[in-house]
Design a protein around this motif. Structure first.
Motif, PDB file in Angstrom:
ATOM      1  N   MET A   1      47.296 -13.272  10.447  1.00  0.00           N
ATOM      2  CA  MET A   1      46.645 -12.049   9.399  1.00  0.00           C
ATOM      3  C   MET A   1      46.112 -11.739   8.197  1.00  0.00           C
ATOM      4  O   MET A   1      45.713 -10.921   7.784  1.00  0.00           O
ATOM      5  CB  MET A   1      48.333 -11.521   8.377  1.00  0.00           C
ATOM      6  N   LEU A  21      43.432 -10.298   3.310  1.00  0.00           N
ATOM      7  CA  LEU A  21      44.161  -9.449   4.399  1.00  0.00           C
ATOM      8  C   LEU A  21      43.240  -8.500   5.613  1.00  0.00           C
ATOM      9  O   LEU A  21      42.580  -7.247   5.028  1.00  0.00           O
ATOM     10  CB  LEU A  21      45.310  -8.155   4.299  1.00  0.00           C
ATOM     11  N   LYS A  22      43.309  -8.883   7.271  1.00  0.00           N
ATOM     12  CA  LYS A  22      42.773  -7.901   7.870  1.00  0.00           C
ATOM     13  C   LYS A  22      43.356  -6.791   7.819  1.00  0.00           C
ATOM     14  O   LYS A  22      43.969  -6.472   7.682  1.00  0.00           O
ATOM     15  CB  LYS A  22      42.826  -8.711   9.336  1.00  0.00           C
ATOM     16  N   GLU A  24      42.671  -4.161   9.971  1.00  0.00           N
ATOM     17  CA  GLU A  24      43.987  -3.794  10.616  1.00  0.00           C
ATOM     18  C   GLU A  24      45.535  -3.785  10.439  1.00  0.00           C
ATOM     19  O   GLU A  24      45.476  -3.031  10.576  1.00  0.00           O
ATOM     20  CB  GLU A  24      43.432  -4.691  12.237  1.00  0.00           C
ATOM     21  N   TYR A  25      45.278  -4.706   9.338  1.00  0.00           N
ATOM     22  CA  TYR A  25      46.434  -5.283   8.751  1.00  0.00           C
ATOM     23  C   TYR A  25      47.149  -3.929   7.915  1.00  0.00           C
ATOM     24  O   TYR A  25      48.255  -3.710   6.900  1.00  0.00           O
ATOM     25  CB  TYR A  25      47.383  -7.009   8.590  1.00  0.00           C
ATOM     26  N   ARG A  27      46.656  -0.988   7.004  1.00  0.00           N
ATOM     27  CA  ARG A  27      47.296   0.059   6.923  1.00  0.00           C
ATOM     28  C   ARG A  27      48.790  -0.064   7.414  1.00  0.00           C
ATOM     29  O   ARG A  27      49.533   1.196   7.672  1.00  0.00           O
ATOM     30  CB  ARG A  27      45.983   1.052   8.422  1.00  0.00           C
ATOM     31  N   ASP A  28      49.232  -0.769   7.521  1.00  0.00           N
ATOM     32  CA  ASP A  28      50.302  -1.451   7.804  1.00  0.00           C
ATOM     33  C   ASP A  28      51.646  -1.437   6.640  1.00  0.00           C
ATOM     34  O   ASP A  28      51.535  -2.810   6.238  1.00  0.00           O
ATOM     35  CB  ASP A  28      50.572  -2.559   8.880  1.00  0.00           C
ATOM     36  N   ALA A  31      53.059  -5.047   6.436  1.00  0.00           N
ATOM     37  CA  ALA A  31      52.088  -6.337   6.450  1.00  0.00           C
ATOM     38  C   ALA A  31      51.490  -6.000   5.220  1.00  0.00           C
ATOM     39  O   ALA A  31      51.754  -7.668   4.760  1.00  0.00           O
ATOM     40  CB  ALA A  31      51.220  -5.829   7.502  1.00  0.00           C
ATOM     41  N   ARG A  34      54.527  -7.620   3.095  1.00  0.00           N
ATOM     42  CA  ARG A  34      54.790  -9.141   3.820  1.00  0.00           C
ATOM     43  C   ARG A  34      53.620 -10.146   2.598  1.00  0.00           C
ATOM     44  O   ARG A  34      53.921 -10.949   1.804  1.00  0.00           O
ATOM     45  CB  ARG A  34      54.426  -9.252   4.539  1.00  0.00           C
TER      46      ARG A  34
END
Length: 82
Positions: A1, A21-22, A24-25, A27-28, A31, A34
């Motif tokens: 992640m 945090l990458k 792509e994560y 925006r989640d 994630a 977490r």
């Protein structure tokens, strides 16, 4: 992640691990939650065998945790040896 970077604290001269945090994560919402839970867990733990959290950086949609940097080897090898 996340991606972990090695960085020097220019004020203290100490080396730190910066876990970013990458994108792509980022925006989640699950994630991000977490990642924040990881931060909260590290803040609650004070033990010589657990890295200390020094800061959480939020810049727009970028999140990062600033932690102790361990250079004594890799966790998987340590686990196998013990």
């Amino acid at each position: 992640m996340g991606t972990v970077w090695r960085a020097e604290d220019v004020e203290t001269g100490n080396w730190r691990a910066i876990k970013v945090l990458k994108p792509e994560y980022a925006r989640d919402p699950a994630a991000v939650a977490r990642f924040v839970r990881e931060r909260n867990a590290l803040l609650a733990l004070h033990h010589p065998n657990v890295v200390s959290l020094h800061d959480m950086i939020v810049e727009g949609d970028r999140l990062a945790l600033v932690m102790d940097l361990l250079t004594e080897g890799d966790l998987d090898q340590f686990r196998r040896d013990h």
